[in-house]
Motif scaffolding. Sequence first.
Motif, short mmCIF file in Angstrom:
data_model
loop_
_atom_site.label_atom_id
_atom_site.label_comp_id
_atom_site.label_asym_id
_atom_site.label_seq_id
_atom_site.Cartn_x
_atom_site.Cartn_y
_atom_site.Cartn_z
N GLN A 37 1.08 3.95 -3.11
CA GLN A 37 0.73 5.36 -2.88
C GLN A 37 1.88 6.28 -3.31
O GLN A 37 1.67 7.30 -3.95
CB GLN A 37 0.37 5.59 -1.41
CG GLN A 37 -0.30 6.91 -1.14
CD GLN A 37 -1.60 7.08 -1.93
OE1 GLN A 37 -2.42 6.16 -2.03
NE2 GLN A 37 -1.80 8.25 -2.51
N CYS B 33 -1.74 -3.38 -10.00
CA CYS B 33 -2.54 -2.13 -10.00
C CYS B 33 -2.01 -1.06 -10.96
O CYS B 33 -2.76 -0.18 -11.36
CB CYS B 33 -2.72 -1.58 -8.58
SG CYS B 33 -1.25 -0.95 -7.79
N ALA C 112 0.83 -1.22 0.00
CA ALA C 112 0.00 0.00 0.00
C ALA C 112 0.86 1.26 0.00
O ALA C 112 0.59 2.19 -0.77
CB ALA C 112 -0.94 -0.01 1.20
N SER C 113 1.90 1.29 0.83
CA SER C 113 2.72 2.51 0.90
C SER C 113 3.52 2.70 -0.39
O SER C 113 3.65 3.83 -0.87
CB SER C 113 3.65 2.48 2.12
OG SER C 113 4.57 1.43 2.03
N GLN D 81 -6.36 2.23 -4.42
CA GLN D 81 -7.14 2.20 -3.17
C GLN D 81 -7.09 0.81 -2.53
O GLN D 81 -7.10 0.68 -1.32
CB GLN D 81 -8.61 2.60 -3.43
CG GLN D 81 -8.79 3.99 -4.00
CD GLN D 81 -8.10 5.07 -3.18
OE1 GLN D 81 -8.24 5.12 -1.98
NE2 GLN D 81 -7.31 5.91 -3.86
N GLU D 82 -7.07 -0.21 -3.37
CA GLU D 82 -6.91 -1.60 -2.89
C GLU D 82 -5.80 -2.23 -3.73
O GLU D 82 -6.06 -2.99 -4.65
CB GLU D 82 -8.22 -2.38 -3.05
CG GLU D 82 -9.31 -1.89 -2.13
CD GLU D 82 -10.58 -2.69 -2.28
OE1 GLU D 82 -10.50 -3.91 -2.51
OE2 GLU D 82 -11.66 -2.08 -2.18
N PRO D 83 -4.56 -1.89 -3.40
CA PRO D 83 -3.44 -2.25 -4.27
C PRO D 83 -3.19 -3.76 -4.39
O PRO D 83 -3.35 -4.51 -3.45
CB PRO D 83 -2.25 -1.56 -3.63
CG PRO D 83 -2.64 -1.23 -2.25
CD PRO D 83 -4.13 -1.16 -2.21
#
Length: 175
Positions: A101, A137, A97-98, A131-133
Amino acid sequence: LDHRNRGMRTRLGCLSHKSDSYNDFTAILPDKPNRALKRLSTEEATRWADSFDVLLSHKYGLAAFRAFLKTEFSEENLEFWLACEDFKKTRSAAKLASKAQRIFEEFIDVQAPREVNIDFQTRELTRRNVQEPSLSCFDQAQGKVHSLMEKDSYPRFLRSKIYTDLLSQTQRRLS
């Protein structure tokens, strides 16, 4: 706005008289350029013209292409592509996720510091994907950027002084 910024960068690039000639390959080749040039065969450098993916898969080809893109003020495309390749190797769900982003904010978001040139639909799809990696993605955006580099930058690279100088340097070594 993005197109005007690119046009301005292109005009400024012409004004800076930045040459894409490299008789000194220290700016292109990583890790001791003289040794790298001795290791790089004419056959290897010639194979870069076979396909864009052959170029990207070769350490020195990638370095030479990066140097060329810098002269054109468009290295963000390659940096994004490489960031996506690295992202796909992420094994930690916590880091996914990080990392996603960070890549989105650096390359995809409107007004990103190194914004790549993709269409609105791809940007929005990528925004939703992040948003939901998942490991895929960025696939569509990366594919668009790869295609853009392959159709636009790669043919210019093969005609560039950077590539022709590098090729002649490897041939000179043989004579």
